[in-house]
Design an enzyme around this catalytic site. Structure first.
Site, PDB file in Angstrom:
ATOM      1  N   ILE A 402       1.023  -1.239   0.044  1.00 17.94           N
ATOM      2  CA  ILE A 402      -0.027   0.262  -0.405  1.00 17.94           C
ATOM      3  C   ILE A 402       1.102   0.785   0.002  1.00 17.94           C
ATOM      4  O   ILE A 402       0.303   2.151  -0.699  1.00 17.94           O
ATOM      5  CB  ILE A 402      -1.036  -0.391   1.092  1.00 17.94           C
ATOM      6  CG1 ILE A 402      -2.063  -1.984   1.044  1.00 17.94           C
ATOM      7  CG2 ILE A 402      -2.072   1.130   0.966  1.00 17.94           C
ATOM      8  CD1 ILE A 402      -2.232  -1.830   2.132  1.00 17.94           C
ATOM      9  N   ASP A 403       1.637   1.416   0.564  1.00 14.22           N
ATOM     10  CA  ASP A 403       2.946   2.467   0.589  1.00 14.22           C
ATOM     11  C   ASP A 403       3.139   2.266  -0.406  1.00 14.22           C
ATOM     12  O   ASP A 403       3.391   3.599  -1.610  1.00 14.22           O
ATOM     13  CB  ASP A 403       3.655   1.967   1.394  1.00 14.22           C
ATOM     14  CG  ASP A 403       3.904   3.087   2.687  1.00 14.22           C
ATOM     15  OD1 ASP A 403       3.511   4.074   2.301  1.00 14.22           O
ATOM     16  OD2 ASP A 403       5.584   3.275   3.014  1.00 14.22           O
ATOM     17  N   ASP A 404       4.077   1.730  -1.759  1.00 16.80           N
ATOM     18  CA  ASP A 404       4.613   1.879  -2.526  1.00 16.80           C
ATOM     19  C   ASP A 404       3.324   2.562  -3.726  1.00 16.80           C
ATOM     20  O   ASP A 404       3.520   3.024  -4.057  1.00 16.80           O
ATOM     21  CB  ASP A 404       4.899   0.358  -3.051  1.00 16.80           C
ATOM     22  CG  ASP A 404       6.740   0.579  -3.118  1.00 16.80           C
ATOM     23  OD1 ASP A 404       7.331   1.000  -2.985  1.00 16.80           O
ATOM     24  OD2 ASP A 404       6.688  -0.054  -1.568  1.00 16.80           O
ATOM     25  N   HIS A 478       0.762   8.439   3.805  1.00 16.80           N
ATOM     26  CA  HIS A 478       1.090   7.961   2.667  1.00 16.80           C
ATOM     27  C   HIS A 478      -0.597   8.162   1.800  1.00 16.80           C
ATOM     28  O   HIS A 478      -0.273   8.746   0.596  1.00 16.80           O
ATOM     29  CB  HIS A 478       2.173   7.541   2.093  1.00 16.80           C
ATOM     30  CG  HIS A 478       3.515   8.131   2.992  1.00 16.80           C
ATOM     31  ND1 HIS A 478       4.131   6.483   3.214  1.00 16.80           N
ATOM     32  CD2 HIS A 478       4.434   8.758   2.718  1.00 16.80           C
ATOM     33  CE1 HIS A 478       5.457   7.491   3.334  1.00 16.80           C
ATOM     34  NE2 HIS A 478       4.933   8.794   3.997  1.00 16.80           N
TER      35      HIS A 478
END
Length: 664
Positions: A402-404, A478
């Protein structure tokens, strides 16, 4: 103020840093805006020069010498260890030894027992004599710390493979775990993806209990070689530790009566599970530990080293090796091209590189080609959710994160790509997938939704690092920032994420950083998200964050935070100034409207004054986190991309200003 330790203990001695702001020829502090503009130009040229011809960026991902030691132990176990590899690995391991004879898990950190044991054994394999001064110093320290018996389970598993430790004295991990339904506690999907990928092959290893001939004894690593594993009393039956210790004893008894057909079938099911998750390049999950244990498990089940699965797996491990100019060989635990590429794209765009610059378009092309279009393990908890998103590595289609995905979307939005439809469709799929991965508590984790069971961390087997993937403030920040830029600031799901972030703020005004060190990273991730989502700089939560950042700014104008802040409260926001952490603090302060503040001026001056002539920054300190405290990372590109992003926003202003006001 910053803090230092007195040797290898956790004791803390605060100290003030010396000022090191850039001076002009007249001896006064250079005007930060002019200095920032010059630094941006040099940094931009440097970063553009680091791009691969295919469009991606990737810095070295440095961890600790257990990666290198375990690589040698694997080769010894498989009978493929060669002189060249051994010599190069030993050169690297020796170079990382501390003056007290130990090895640490991060630069400047204290000696760590399991790391030191594994490094010592690897050097024994390389031919270093136990009575050599550097080896004798290491073994004496190991004995003083309790010897092998006091090391973590994973270290003792490696030693058990050669008879240096008894399998009976290790926690049991039955392969029948593969049959647990997803609603049953301790099923494999209760574990975080990195732990799941490691535990499944280890169930096979635990069932097989292989022992290869030991090339030498290790009596010198026991506090008392006559009693290598002194008994310990069980914890109270009324405690969770006591419950799980007794569960482990029951599993040891079950091993003796486990039906052979059931056990054989479970191991074969585990093998199928492992093989189904092998990536196209031969790795597993794009990270080294699951690949190592998967190779061992499949080999124990009869797969020879020339079998296509094992051949590809071993070849993938070789690609984790970084050969240095001095002949040393460092093993990366993972590779981060997608993460590095999106961060580099953001940095260059925010620094003023035109949105249609050929190198940014090439980066966007590469990121678009990396989109994951098939379901993975995340779909066990989200079976109706359509795939979309990006992983961290070159090849990891089973585990997008999810971060990427959030950062790739933020990067793509900065590029004027000629194929607008292709980009919009990819972004739309990524946004939809990300929203679908929101956990029940309204926040986002890295890989899975609702991966919050309290039981896996209780297992005696799981004594090292995080084995679950709960939501974190930095990932949620993010995601909220991305959703705001995508016009979803007022979407109920975004608003619930914002409320979660506000509730997670620490009393001092900071936020914990799960995937970066630590409160500086968490705060640097959350504040820009909240302002992108429409919170004014005057909001009380943002004022508290600004106050905290100003209170922990070092005397030299930079910011730094040591990994010990995960364990010791007095290290919170304390440490030697680093380029990446100074940049994170500046990103938060700039987002909160502090562009003309003295704190920002001093931070910008520190970045400009510490830049090297080639436009880069030096940063030996570890500012990335795999597992808080237990496994730390030095991302070699962090020192380049984050300072450039911060300086770019200082000179050019916040990107996407005002866009978050769009409807959701």
């Amino acid at each position: 103020m910053t803090a230092t330790t007195d040797g290898s203990t956790g004791a803390v001695t605060p100290r003030a840093t010396s000022a090191s702001q850039p001076l002009d020829q007249a001896g006064t502090t250079a005007w930060p805006r002019d200095a920032a503009a010059r630094a941006i130009q040099r940094s931009t040229e440097f970063l553009l020069g680091q791009q691969d011809a295919e469009g991606w960026w990737k810095g070295d991902l440095e961890t600790n010498v257990t990666m290198d030691a375990e690589d040698l132990l694997l080769r010894q176990f498989l009978g493929i260890r060669d002189e060249k590899t051994t010599r190069a690995a030993a050169l690297f391991i020796r170079g990382e030894q501390r003056d007290d004879g130990t090895w640490a898990t991060f630069f400047g950190g204290p000696g760590e027992l399991s790391t030191t044991i594994e490094a010592y054994v690897a050097l024994r394999l390389a031919g270093d004599a136990p009575d050599a001064p550097h080896m004798a110093k290491a073994s004496a320290w190991i004995r003083d710390q309790g010897g092998i018996a006091a090391s973590r389970v994973f270290t003792r598993i490696w030693l058990a493979l050669f008879g240096w430790w008894k399998w009976d004295d290790l926690p049991e991990l039955p392969p029948e775990l593969i049959y647990f339904p997803k609603w049953l506690p301790l099923n494999i999907y209760d574990f975080g993806c990195w732990a799941r990928q490691t535990i499944v092959p280890l169930t096979v290893v635990s069932a097989k209990r292989p022992v290869r001939p030991a090339p030498f004894p290790l009596d010198e690593l026991h506090s008392d070689a006559r009693v290598p594993n002194p008994g310990k009393p069980l914890a109270s039956v009324g405690s969770w530790d006591g419950v799980f210790q007794r569960l482990d004893k029951a599993l040891h008894l079950y091993r003796k009566v486990a039906p052979r057909k059931v056990r054989r079938a479970a191991m074969n099911s585990a093998a199928r599970w492992i093989i189904e998750r092998q990536e196209n390049d031969g790795c597993w999950g794009g990270i080294q530990p699951p690949a190592v244990y998967s190779v061992i498990a499949l080999h124990l089940l009869g797969y020879d080293l020339e079998h296509p699965v094992l051949k590809a797996g071993l070849a993938s491990l070789d690609r984790f090796a970084v050969w240095r100019e001095d002949g040393a060989r460092m093993i990366e635990a993972c590779q981060s091209p997608v993460w590095d590429t999106c961060l580099a794209t953001i940095a260059l765009a925010d620094a003023g590189v035109p949105a249609d610059h050929p190198q940014l378009i090439k980066a966007a092309d590469w990121m678009l080609a990396e989109e994951i279009a098939r379901p993975g393990d995340w779909s066990v908890r989200r079976p109706q959710l359509a795939p979309g998103g990006w992983a961290f590595e070159f090849h990891n289609d089973n585990y997008p994160d999810i971060d990427d995905t959030a950062e790739v979307i933020l990067a793509l939005r900065r590029v004027d790509h000629p194929d607008r439809a292709r980009m919009e469709n990819a972004i739309s799929r990524g946004v939809r997938w990300t929203l679908g991965m929101q956990s029940k508590n309204n926040a986002w984790a890295a890989f899975d939704a609702d991966n919050t069971s309290p039981f896996p961390n209780r297992l005696p087997f799981c004594d090292f690092g995080e084995v679950i993937d709960p939501p974190s403030a930095d990932v949620t920040g993010h995601v909220v920032e991305m959703l705001a830029i995508e016009g979803k600031a007022h979407d109920p799901r975004t608003r619930r994420g914002i409320e979660w972030l506000l509730a997670e703020q620490e009393p001092d005004g900071s936020w914990l950083g799960r995937w970066g060190v630590n409160y500086v990273y968490g705060t640097g991730s959350v504040v820009p998200a909240l302002t992108a989502a429409g919170l004014p700089g005057s909001h009380p939560a943002l004022r508290r964050a600004v106050g905290w950042l100003e209170s922990v700014q070092n005397d030299d104008g930079g910011w730094g935070e040591d990994l010990r802040s995960y364990r010791y409260e007095e290290w919170r926001g304390q440490g030697v100034s680093t380029a990446s952490q100074t940049a994170w603090a500046l990103l938060a302060l700039l987002a909160a409207g502090e562009r003309d503040s003295k704190a920002v001026e001093r931070g910008v001056a520190w970045l400009a004054g510490t830049q090297r002539d080639d436009g880069s920054w030096d940063e030996p300190y570890f500012t990335g986190t795999g597992f808080p405290w237990d496994f730390s990372i030095n991302y070699h590109l962090y020192r380049q991309v984050f300072p450039l992003t911060a300086l770019g926003r200082y000179v050019n202003g916040e990107p996407f200003a005002g866009l978050s006001a769009k409807g959701g």
